[in-house]
Design an enzyme around this catalytic site. Structure first.
Site, short mmCIF file in Angstrom:
data_model
loop_
_atom_site.label_atom_id
_atom_site.label_comp_id
_atom_site.label_asym_id
_atom_site.label_seq_id
_atom_site.Cartn_x
_atom_site.Cartn_y
_atom_site.Cartn_z
N ASP A 125 -3.82 -2.47 -5.52
CA ASP A 125 -4.57 -1.52 -4.71
C ASP A 125 -3.69 -0.37 -4.22
OD1 ASP A 125 -6.53 -3.43 -4.97
OD2 ASP A 125 -6.90 -3.67 -2.83
N HIS B 149 -0.14 -4.45 -4.20
CA HIS B 149 -0.17 -3.00 -3.99
C HIS B 149 0.91 -2.33 -4.82
CE1 HIS B 149 -2.17 -4.75 -0.50
NE2 HIS B 149 -2.87 -3.62 -0.44
ZN LIG Z 1 -6.23 -0.94 0.40
#
Ligand SMILES: [Zn+2]
Length: 213
Positions: free
Chosen positions: A8, A163
């Site tokens: 993400d 991430h």
């Molecule tokens: Zn996020």
């Protein structure tokens, strides 16, 4: 035991490229949920194009990643944060119009969606992809691997949120993938049904607990 990987908040060109190199080396396909405004920088767009070309799925993780849908009264928020993001992602988007709401730390609560946000997602035939495994790579970049390897053994199918951000966490991705191999985990690209409450605009799971009242 199955494990699905998602990345993400990118693309951030150098880190996304590093992640893509690693995934390629291990023969793993994943999904990248983009903060779409990042695509305005050509090097980030190029990283996302590479991801799509290498068989990874590309989803929408809002335009700016600044406000949770359930934390605002602005009626234009869904159009801006979901609609404009989808436009920027354009033809990089994978089928199903994958959308992941801004999670504000990974907690699945009433701020995640709003009635207006949900209606918007339904009308525009989005697929809403949540998660069930959040190893906090963003705030514990050197500690997430062992915690996550332990956590994935506690369920049949984990949908992991990582991430592709410049925290240093992705330096440990190879060790994580080695660990998954040692556990005998089956790394798959699709999502467990329990994490997908909305499929192409159709509600398939209760979402009341995710909606602002
Ligand atoms: Zn996020």
């Amino acid at each position: 035991m199955k494990v699905t990987l998602t990345f993400d908040n990118g693309p951030t060109a150098p880190v996304t490229s590093q992640v893509l190199d690693t995934l390629q080396r291990y023969g793993v396909r994943a999904t990248f949920f983009l903060v779409a405004q990042n695509l305005r920088q050509p090097e980030n767009r190029a990283a996302a194009e590479r991801a799509a070309a290498e068989g990874h799925w590309i989803g929408n993780h809002t335009l700016t990643h600044t406000v949770q849908l359930g934390d605002s009264d602005d009626p234009r928020l869904p159009e801006r944060e979901i609609g404009e993001a989808q436009e920027l992602i354009g033809d990089l988007a994978s089928p199903g119009r994958l959308f992941r709401p801004y999670g504000g730390g990974g907690i699945l609560d009433g701020k995640l969606l709003s009635p207006a946000g949900l209606t918007y997602l339904q009308r525009n035939a989005h697929t809403c992809v949540l998660w069930n495994c959040v190893p906090h790579d963003w705030d514990q970049p050197d500690q997430w691997v062992d915690r996550c390897l332990q956590d994935v053994t506690t369920r049949e199918w984990s949908l992991v949120v990582l991430h592709d951000l410049p925290t240093g966490a992705m330096d440990h991705l190879p060790r994580f993938l080695d660990g998954l191999r040692e556990l005998g985990a089956d790394i798959v690209q699709d999502f467990p049904h329990s994490c997908v409450p909305l499929q192409a605009g159709r509600l398939t799971l209760p979402v009341d607990h995710l909606l602002t009242r």
